[in-house]
Scaffold this motif. Structure first.
Motif, PDB file in Angstrom:
ATOM      1  N   GLN A   1      10.089  20.769  -8.075  1.00 13.74           N
ATOM      2  CA  GLN A   1      10.267  21.725  -6.979  1.00 13.74           C
ATOM      3  C   GLN A   1       9.383  21.379  -5.780  1.00 13.74           C
ATOM      4  O   GLN A   1       8.697  22.215  -5.213  1.00 13.74           O
ATOM      5  N   LYS A   2       9.418  20.120  -5.400  1.00  4.95           N
ATOM      6  CA  LYS A   2       8.677  19.631  -4.236  1.00  4.95           C
ATOM      7  C   LYS A   2       9.666  18.954  -3.297  1.00  4.95           C
ATOM      8  O   LYS A   2      10.739  18.528  -3.700  1.00  4.95           O
ATOM      9  N   ARG A   3       9.273  18.857  -2.037  1.00  7.50           N
ATOM     10  CA  ARG A   3      10.040  18.079  -1.065  1.00  7.50           C
ATOM     11  C   ARG A   3       9.321  16.764  -0.861  1.00  7.50           C
ATOM     12  O   ARG A   3       8.106  16.750  -0.687  1.00  7.50           O
ATOM     13  N   VAL A   4      10.048  15.690  -0.868  1.00  8.29           N
ATOM     14  CA  VAL A   4       9.449  14.364  -0.745  1.00  8.29           C
ATOM     15  C   VAL A   4      10.052  13.642   0.444  1.00  8.29           C
ATOM     16  O   VAL A   4      11.263  13.649   0.643  1.00  8.29           O
ATOM     17  N   THR A   5       9.190  13.027   1.223  1.00 10.86           N
ATOM     18  CA  THR A   5       9.605  12.182   2.338  1.00 10.86           C
ATOM     19  C   THR A   5       8.991  10.806   2.135  1.00 10.86           C
ATOM     20  O   THR A   5       7.821  10.701   1.781  1.00 10.86           O
ATOM     21  N   ILE A   6       9.787   9.767   2.353  1.00  8.04           N
ATOM     22  CA  ILE A   6       9.280   8.405   2.229  1.00  8.04           C
ATOM     23  C   ILE A   6       9.406   7.727   3.581  1.00  8.04           C
ATOM     24  O   ILE A   6      10.462   7.749   4.199  1.00  8.04           O
ATOM     25  N   GLU A   7       8.281   7.149   4.024  1.00  8.78           N
ATOM     26  CA  GLU A   7       8.267   6.421   5.294  1.00  8.78           C
ATOM     27  C   GLU A   7       7.874   4.975   5.007  1.00  8.78           C
ATOM     28  O   GLU A   7       6.916   4.712   4.295  1.00  8.78           O
ATOM     29  N   PHE A   8       8.630   4.057   5.581  1.00 15.35           N
ATOM     30  CA  PHE A   8       8.331   2.637   5.427  1.00 15.35           C
ATOM     31  C   PHE A   8       7.611   2.148   6.684  1.00 15.35           C
ATOM     32  O   PHE A   8       8.118   2.303   7.789  1.00 15.35           O
ATOM     33  N   ILE A   9       6.435   1.587   6.499  1.00 14.61           N
ATOM     34  CA  ILE A   9       5.615   1.125   7.600  1.00 14.61           C
ATOM     35  C   ILE A   9       5.495  -0.391   7.519  1.00 14.61           C
ATOM     36  O   ILE A   9       5.100  -0.925   6.483  1.00 14.61           O
TER      37      ILE A   9
ATOM     38  N   GLU B   1       0.861  -1.180   0.000  1.00 15.84           N
ATOM     39  CA  GLU B   1       0.000   0.000   0.000  1.00 15.84           C
ATOM     40  C   GLU B   1       0.897   1.229   0.000  1.00 15.84           C
ATOM     41  O   GLU B   1       1.824   1.332   0.795  1.00 15.84           O
ATOM     42  N   ILE B   2       0.599   2.157  -0.903  1.00 11.46           N
ATOM     43  CA  ILE B   2       1.359   3.401  -0.966  1.00 11.46           C
ATOM     44  C   ILE B   2       0.371   4.546  -0.824  1.00 11.46           C
ATOM     45  O   ILE B   2      -0.471   4.759  -1.689  1.00 11.46           O
ATOM     46  N   ASN B   3       0.466   5.254   0.298  1.00  7.51           N
ATOM     47  CA  ASN B   3      -0.408   6.396   0.551  1.00  7.51           C
ATOM     48  C   ASN B   3       0.366   7.677   0.294  1.00  7.51           C
ATOM     49  O   ASN B   3       1.506   7.832   0.726  1.00  7.51           O
ATOM     50  N   GLU B   4      -0.274   8.595  -0.389  1.00  7.32           N
ATOM     51  CA  GLU B   4       0.338   9.873  -0.721  1.00  7.32           C
ATOM     52  C   GLU B   4      -0.367  10.967   0.062  1.00  7.32           C
ATOM     53  O   GLU B   4      -1.568  11.144  -0.050  1.00  7.32           O
ATOM     54  N   VAL B   5       0.395  11.687   0.891  1.00 10.47           N
ATOM     55  CA  VAL B   5      -0.147  12.791   1.669  1.00 10.47           C
ATOM     56  C   VAL B   5       0.486  14.072   1.141  1.00 10.47           C
ATOM     57  O   VAL B   5       1.693  14.270   1.275  1.00 10.47           O
ATOM     58  N   GLN B   6      -0.317  14.932   0.525  1.00  4.26           N
ATOM     59  CA  GLN B   6       0.209  16.138  -0.101  1.00  4.26           C
ATOM     60  C   GLN B   6       0.086  17.338   0.813  1.00  4.26           C
ATOM     61  O   GLN B   6      -0.948  17.557   1.428  1.00  4.26           O
ATOM     62  N   GLY B   7       1.155  18.099   0.882  1.00  2.00           N
ATOM     63  CA  GLY B   7       1.143  19.378   1.564  1.00  2.00           C
ATOM     64  C   GLY B   7       1.294  20.471   0.520  1.00  2.00           C
ATOM     65  O   GLY B   7       1.196  20.207  -0.681  1.00  2.00           O
TER      66      GLY B   7
ATOM     67  N   ILE C   1       5.452  16.376  -0.156  1.00  2.00           N
ATOM     68  CA  ILE C   1       4.653  15.167  -0.307  1.00  2.00           C
ATOM     69  C   ILE C   1       5.265  14.099   0.588  1.00  2.00           C
ATOM     70  O   ILE C   1       6.487  13.927   0.614  1.00  2.00           O
ATOM     71  N   VAL C   2       4.411  13.392   1.321  1.00  2.00           N
ATOM     72  CA  VAL C   2       4.864  12.277   2.145  1.00  2.00           C
ATOM     73  C   VAL C   2       4.266  11.007   1.554  1.00  2.00           C
ATOM     74  O   VAL C   2       3.053  10.914   1.356  1.00  2.00           O
ATOM     75  N   TYR C   3       5.122  10.033   1.256  1.00  2.00           N
ATOM     76  CA  TYR C   3       4.672   8.733   0.782  1.00  2.00           C
ATOM     77  C   TYR C   3       4.845   7.744   1.914  1.00  2.00           C
ATOM     78  O   TYR C   3       5.944   7.569   2.431  1.00  2.00           O
ATOM     79  N   GLU C   4       3.754   7.107   2.302  1.00  2.00           N
ATOM     80  CA  GLU C   4       3.788   6.072   3.331  1.00  2.00           C
ATOM     81  C   GLU C   4       3.690   4.730   2.621  1.00  2.00           C
ATOM     82  O   GLU C   4       2.676   4.418   2.005  1.00  2.00           O
ATOM     83  N   ILE C   5       4.749   3.959   2.704  1.00  2.00           N
ATOM     84  CA  ILE C   5       4.812   2.677   2.013  1.00  2.00           C
ATOM     85  C   ILE C   5       4.640   1.569   3.036  1.00  2.00           C
ATOM     86  O   ILE C   5       5.432   1.447   3.972  1.00  2.00           O
ATOM     87  N   LYS C   6       3.592   0.785   2.856  1.00  2.00           N
ATOM     88  CA  LYS C   6       3.305  -0.323   3.762  1.00  2.00           C
ATOM     89  C   LYS C   6       3.455  -1.624   2.992  1.00  2.00           C
ATOM     90  O   LYS C   6       2.866  -1.791   1.929  1.00  2.00           O
TER      91      LYS C   6
END
Length: 76
Positions: free
Chosen positions: A67-75, A20-26, A30-35
């Motif tokens: 021109q975005k900042r991206v964070t990837i979190e592994f869950i 599951e890849i959830n995208e949370v946009q600010g 952008i934060v991608y939560e990878i489960k």
């Protein structure tokens, strides 16, 4: 960008249905939560986190063009 992450992750794991890849946009980030399945977590992170770092570096390079900042979190 989500498609790039999805392609990379799906090629690494055995349990593709558990990904599951959830995208949370600010506003500018952008934060991608990878489960993934618990058994696949080691394959995604790699030895000493090298694979996870490589994935983050690749995605940040793509994000720089947009021109975005991206964070990837592994869950797990």
């Amino acid at each position: 960008m989500k498609e790039i992450i999805e392609t990379i992750i799906l090629n690494l794991v055995d349990n593709k249905e558990d990904v599951e890849i959830n995208e949370v946009q600010g506003e500018k980030s952008i934060v991608y939560e990878i489960k993934v399945a618990e058994s696949d977590m080691g394959k995604v992170i790699g030895k000493q986190g090298r694979l996870a770092k490589a994935i983050r570096t690749l995605v940040k390079a793509v994000a720089t063009k947009e021109q975005k900042r991206v964070t990837i979190e592994f869950i797990g």
